[in-house]
Motif scaffolding. Structure first.
Motif, PDB file in Angstrom:
ATOM      1  N   UNK A  16       0.841  -1.210   0.000  1.00 38.96           N
ATOM      2  CA  UNK A  16       0.000   0.000   0.000  1.00 38.96           C
ATOM      3  C   UNK A  16       0.874   1.258   0.000  1.00 38.96           C
ATOM      4  N   UNK A  17       1.968   1.235   0.751  1.00 38.66           N
ATOM      5  CA  UNK A  17       2.881   2.393   0.765  1.00 38.66           C
ATOM      6  C   UNK A  17       3.531   2.578  -0.603  1.00 38.66           C
ATOM      7  N   UNK A  18       3.884   1.481  -1.245  1.00 43.98           N
ATOM      8  CA  UNK A  18       4.457   1.572  -2.593  1.00 43.98           C
ATOM      9  C   UNK A  18       3.472   2.238  -3.548  1.00 43.98           C
ATOM     10  N   UNK A  19       2.218   1.829  -3.489  1.00 40.63           N
ATOM     11  CA  UNK A  19       1.184   2.449  -4.342  1.00 40.63           C
ATOM     12  C   UNK A  19       1.059   3.935  -4.047  1.00 40.63           C
ATOM     13  N   UNK A  20       1.103   4.305  -2.772  1.00 43.22           N
ATOM     14  CA  UNK A  20       0.895   5.714  -2.392  1.00 43.22           C
ATOM     15  C   UNK A  20       2.009   6.606  -2.937  1.00 43.22           C
ATOM     16  N   UNK A  21       3.243   6.116  -2.808  1.00 48.25           N
ATOM     17  CA  UNK A  21       4.368   6.915  -3.305  1.00 48.25           C
ATOM     18  C   UNK A  21       4.402   6.923  -4.835  1.00 48.25           C
ATOM     19  N   UNK A  22       4.054   5.807  -5.453  1.00 52.92           N
ATOM     20  CA  UNK A  22       4.021   5.763  -6.923  1.00 52.92           C
ATOM     21  C   UNK A  22       3.001   6.761  -7.463  1.00 52.92           C
ATOM     22  N   UNK A 205      -1.351   7.953   5.727  1.00 50.18           N
ATOM     23  CA  UNK A 205      -0.849   8.669   6.902  1.00 50.18           C
ATOM     24  C   UNK A 205       0.681   8.707   6.910  1.00 50.18           C
ATOM     25  N   UNK A 206       1.311   7.632   6.488  1.00 48.16           N
ATOM     26  CA  UNK A 206       2.779   7.610   6.441  1.00 48.16           C
ATOM     27  C   UNK A 206       3.281   8.642   5.441  1.00 48.16           C
ATOM     28  N   UNK A 207       2.666   8.671   4.268  1.00 53.46           N
ATOM     29  CA  UNK A 207       3.106   9.632   3.243  1.00 53.46           C
ATOM     30  C   UNK A 207       2.982  11.072   3.749  1.00 53.46           C
ATOM     31  N   UNK A 215       7.514  13.245  13.842  1.00 56.94           N
ATOM     32  CA  UNK A 215       8.437  12.333  14.510  1.00 56.94           C
ATOM     33  C   UNK A 215       7.791  10.977  14.815  1.00 56.94           C
ATOM     34  N   UNK A 216       6.592  11.025  15.353  1.00 57.13           N
ATOM     35  CA  UNK A 216       5.871   9.806  15.734  1.00 57.13           C
ATOM     36  C   UNK A 216       4.459   9.888  15.170  1.00 57.13           C
ATOM     37  N   UNK A 217       4.024   8.805  14.542  1.00 57.06           N
ATOM     38  CA  UNK A 217       2.692   8.770  13.944  1.00 57.06           C
ATOM     39  C   UNK A 217       1.870   7.631  14.535  1.00 57.06           C
ATOM     40  N   UNK A 218       0.766   7.958  15.179  1.00 57.41           N
ATOM     41  CA  UNK A 218      -0.265   6.979  15.509  1.00 57.41           C
ATOM     42  C   UNK A 218      -1.277   7.047  14.364  1.00 57.41           C
ATOM     43  N   UNK A 219      -1.418   5.937  13.631  1.00 55.26           N
ATOM     44  CA  UNK A 219      -2.254   5.975  12.420  1.00 55.26           C
ATOM     45  C   UNK A 219      -3.680   6.374  12.758  1.00 55.26           C
ATOM     46  N   UNK A 220      -4.249   5.792  13.788  1.00 54.17           N
ATOM     47  CA  UNK A 220      -5.542   6.246  14.317  1.00 54.17           C
ATOM     48  C   UNK A 220      -5.235   7.022  15.606  1.00 54.17           C
ATOM     49  N   UNK A 221      -5.636   8.279  15.631  1.00 53.55           N
ATOM     50  CA  UNK A 221      -5.189   9.199  16.664  1.00 53.55           C
ATOM     51  C   UNK A 221      -5.478   8.724  18.092  1.00 53.55           C
TER      52      UNK A 221
END
Length: 243
Positions: A16-22, A205-207, A215-221
């Motif tokens: 999924x991250x690969x798709x997002x950056x592509x 969310x990562x992108x 610095x730190x990411x909680x995907x669901x807040x």
């Protein structure tokens, strides 16, 4: 054109991250143990997004190969995302050292090995982004998964220290704490829907977190506050819980 390296690209989150950056025009480097499994993703992403996509063999359990792997990449990635992980039944791992060893090496020492190499290169260039997918399981040990959680706790601490170290070299490090995610790795678990993210949500969310230099990411807040409450429970009470 910027390039992103996905370490653990056969995972649902990695793909999924690969798709997002592509979608944003990045060249994609897909890395995993089995490059044959990467071929359908390589073909699909290159056709769908019209970006260069390459595949590379990478095994987290073989740290002696990591330097050659990184040196052999066709281009130095601008962004490196460490997605790979391994989780097994905690009770089985307690009685089978090979499962414990695989858990520790995949989730901690294998990740540290390759990121040490990337970090040194980025520090020399004074640019780059490293993102590591850790886990809220590392925030406090629980009886149901403390072996996996201990490896992730170590990885979270490593990323924190790496961020401090690389800040002085103009390199950014992101720690990702996804919480529950609906993937192949969690397919046998009964996950609560409200607390569970989908891989494409993690990727989005990562992108954005990389763009905003979080610095730190909680995907669901709300996981940030859930884990804060859990960490505040006194140990004398926590040890009696069935968690």
């Amino acid at each position: 054109m910027q390039t992103v390296l996905i370490l653990g690209a056969t995972s649902d989150i990695g793909l999924a991250i690969a798709h997002r950056f592509a979608r944003e025009g990045y060249a994609i480097q897909l890395a995993a143990r089995n490059t044959d499994q990467l071929e359908p993703a390589r073909s699909d992403i290159s056709i769908r997004f019209q970006v260069p996509v390459s595949t590379h063999r990478f095994d987290a359990m073989q740290p002696n190969e990591h330097a050659a792997f990184y040196a052999g990449l066709p281009a130095k990635p601008d962004v490196s995302v460490c997605v790979f992980g391994y989780m097994t039944d905690n009770e089985k791992a307690l009685t089978d050292w090979s499962l414990t060893e695989r858990t520790l090496h995949t989730n901690y020492s294998g990740a540290v090995s390759i990121l040490n190499i990337i970090a040194q290169d980025y520090a020399k260039m004074k640019k780059g982004v490293i993102a590591g997918i850790s886990s809220v399981a590392g925030e406090r040990g629980r009886q149901s998964n403390f072996i996996y959680g201990s490896a992730k706790a170590g990885f979270t601490a490593y990323l924190s220290g790496l961020r401090n170290y690389l800040y002085h070299h103009q390199v950014h490090v992101l720690t990702v704490l996804p919480g529950f995610v609906n993937t192949k790795m969690t397919a046998e678990l009964a996950l609560p829907g409200l607390l569970t993210a989908q891989p494409h949500q993690v990727a989005d969310k990562v992108f954005l977190a990389i763009r905003k230099k979080k610095n730190v990411l909680y995907v669901k807040w709300f996981w940030k506050w859930i884990m804060l409450i859990i960490k505040l429970v006194p140990e004398s009470m926590f040890k009696k819980k069935k968690l």
